[in-house]
Design a protein around this motif. Structure first.
Motif, PDB file in Angstrom:
ATOM      1  N   ASP A 183       0.856  -1.213  -0.046  1.00  0.00           N
ATOM      2  CA  ASP A 183       0.045   0.137  -0.048  1.00  0.00           C
ATOM      3  C   ASP A 183       0.676   1.195   0.091  1.00  0.00           C
ATOM      4  N   LYS A 186       1.401   2.406  -3.619  1.00  0.00           N
ATOM      5  CA  LYS A 186       0.331   2.685  -4.583  1.00  0.00           C
ATOM      6  C   LYS A 186       0.468   4.414  -4.959  1.00  0.00           C
ATOM      7  N   THR A 187      -0.151   4.586  -5.933  1.00  0.00           N
ATOM      8  CA  THR A 187       0.209   6.031  -6.287  1.00  0.00           C
ATOM      9  C   THR A 187      -1.349   6.290  -6.778  1.00  0.00           C
ATOM     10  N   PRO A 188      -2.060   7.507  -6.309  1.00  0.00           N
ATOM     11  CA  PRO A 188      -3.224   7.814  -6.569  1.00  0.00           C
ATOM     12  C   PRO A 188      -3.458   8.359  -8.186  1.00  0.00           C
ATOM     13  N   GLU A 189      -4.604   8.538  -8.911  1.00  0.00           N
ATOM     14  CA  GLU A 189      -4.719   9.370  -9.986  1.00  0.00           C
ATOM     15  C   GLU A 189      -4.264  10.787  -9.740  1.00  0.00           C
ATOM     16  N   MET A 190      -3.382  11.213 -10.836  1.00  0.00           N
ATOM     17  CA  MET A 190      -2.951  12.633 -10.628  1.00  0.00           C
ATOM     18  C   MET A 190      -2.937  13.465 -11.722  1.00  0.00           C
ATOM     19  N   PRO A 252      -2.735  15.171  -7.046  1.00  0.00           N
ATOM     20  CA  PRO A 252      -4.134  14.289  -6.464  1.00  0.00           C
ATOM     21  C   PRO A 252      -5.173  14.811  -6.250  1.00  0.00           C
ATOM     22  N   LYS A 291      -1.901  11.280 -14.913  1.00  0.00           N
ATOM     23  CA  LYS A 291      -1.346   9.824 -14.457  1.00  0.00           C
ATOM     24  C   LYS A 291      -2.461   8.765 -14.117  1.00  0.00           C
ATOM     25  N   GLU A 292      -2.726   7.910 -14.391  1.00  0.00           N
ATOM     26  CA  GLU A 292      -3.730   6.872 -13.900  1.00  0.00           C
ATOM     27  C   GLU A 292      -2.997   6.125 -12.421  1.00  0.00           C
ATOM     28  N   ALA A 293      -4.016   5.921 -11.544  1.00  0.00           N
ATOM     29  CA  ALA A 293      -3.549   5.346 -10.184  1.00  0.00           C
ATOM     30  C   ALA A 293      -2.728   4.115 -10.643  1.00  0.00           C
ATOM     31  N   THR A 295       0.800   1.339  -9.061  1.00  0.00           N
ATOM     32  CA  THR A 295       1.981   1.217  -8.110  1.00  0.00           C
ATOM     33  C   THR A 295       3.315   1.457  -8.442  1.00  0.00           C
TER      34      THR A 295
END
Length: 337
Positions: A183, A186-190, A252, A291-293, A295
């Motif tokens: 976790d 993980k990167t959120p949508e930005m 984000p 950028k889509e969400a 990892t």
């Protein structure tokens, strides 16, 4: 625009080591004099470490700073937790004093060039106004802050010399950290956006708001006619981002105020918004990237993980090191535990 909030520089939130006074006692004192001296120490000092006093005023100043730092985070610890934090602060001050004494004993020093380089690095990471405000909130002057860095750098040299060789991070440990903490990576949508702002207070009179609206409409015509967005932003925007052509970099959801966020995330890269009104005024937003969400890959974060694991190991060794110094020191504590 980003939500208003006070973000203190991680380095500015660190506590300043004050210049402590000396406590001198004599075995030849009469019992009554010794009792009086003990009462005076209890009143004036939080602790005495190898004859060096941590004054009650210095301790209270650190407690006040700690409480302000906690309040800035929005947390509200209960009385029991605050008491534990206050005790930990005294323990930390005792440890720092022991480390400081050890650097003096070992002849470990810093020069002005090293200290000035650290101070300059802090200043470059913020604005002059934010730097000054942070010092004010911490009740520190710049010379005090410089002294703090000198002390910290000397302590760092000591710890690097005595503990550095003990810290070894293996590739297996790094990979285990990555696999065991999915976790974290993980990167959120930005999205990345640039904007032009015509600033006007949302509580401003109607006439003032109408004037601002006319100004943003005129700017919008220039953008639609094909003028370069970044160049127009540099010329007319009321946001500090104008120096970068209005660029706000990636952000984000939850970072910007709702109307701005809704407009930015609804667009595709290359698109320009209509006029957007927020509490800051009127904006024209251009989406430049998305950028889509996902990892982050192991290779992307490997250096960061190595630093994290090393820092955790250093923390463990640090506490052992300080406890060893405490075991050989004469420490008198006058604060009620």
């Amino acid at each position: 625009m980003k939500k208003a909030g006070l973000i203190a520089s991680a380095l500015l939130i660190l506590v300043f080591l004050g210049a402590y006074g000396f406590y001198l006692s004599s075995a030849a004192d009469k019992p009554s004099e010794q009792a009086a001296a003990t009462k005076q120490n209890e009143a004036n000092n939080a602790a005495i470490v190898n004859g060096k006093a941590i004054t009650m005023s210095d301790y209270q100043a650190e407690i006040d700073r700690l409480h302000r730092q906690i309040s800035m985070t929005g947390r509200k610890p209960d009385e029991k937790e605050m008491h534990a934090l206050d005790q930990r602060m005294l323990d930390e001050l005792i440890g720092r004093e022991l480390l400081k004494q050890e650097t003096v004993k070992r002849g470990i020093k810093t020069d002005d060039a090293e200290v000035n380089a650290q101070l300059d690095a802090v200043k470059k990471g913020t604005t002059p106004e934010n730097f000054a405000n942070s010092l004010k909130q911490m009740n520190m002057t710049e010379p005090q802050f410089k002294d703090y860095f000198a002390s910290r750098l000397a302590i760092k040299k000591l710890l690097d010399k005595d503990l550095g060789s003990k810290i070894v991070v293996t590739p297996e440990e790094v990979k285990a950290f990555y696999d065991g903490n999915p976790d974290v990576f993980k990167t959120p949508e930005m999205v990345r956006a640039s904007h032009i702002l015509v600033k006007v207070d949302e509580a401003a009179p109607g006439e003032e708001k109408a004037k601002a609206l006319e100004k943003i409409k005129a700017i919008q015509k220039r953008i639609k006619s094909g003028e370069d967005f970044a160049e127009v932003a540099k010329e007319v925007s009321d946001c500090p981002s104008k120096d970068k052509g209005g660029d706000l970099d990636f952000f984000p959801k939850g970072t910007m105020v709702p109307p701005f966020e809704k407009a930015a995330f609804a667009m595709k890269p290359g698109e320009t918004s209509d006029i957007v009104e927020t509490e800051f005024g009127y904006h024209i937003i251009r989406l430049t990237d998305k950028k889509e969400a996902g990892t982050m890959s192991f290779d992307e974060v490997k250096p960061r993980i190595e630093q994290q694991v090393r820092a955790e190991k250093m923390s463990q060794e640090y506490h052992k090191y300080v406890e060893a110094l405490k075991s050989k020191a004469k420490i008198e504590i006058f604060v009620k535990q």
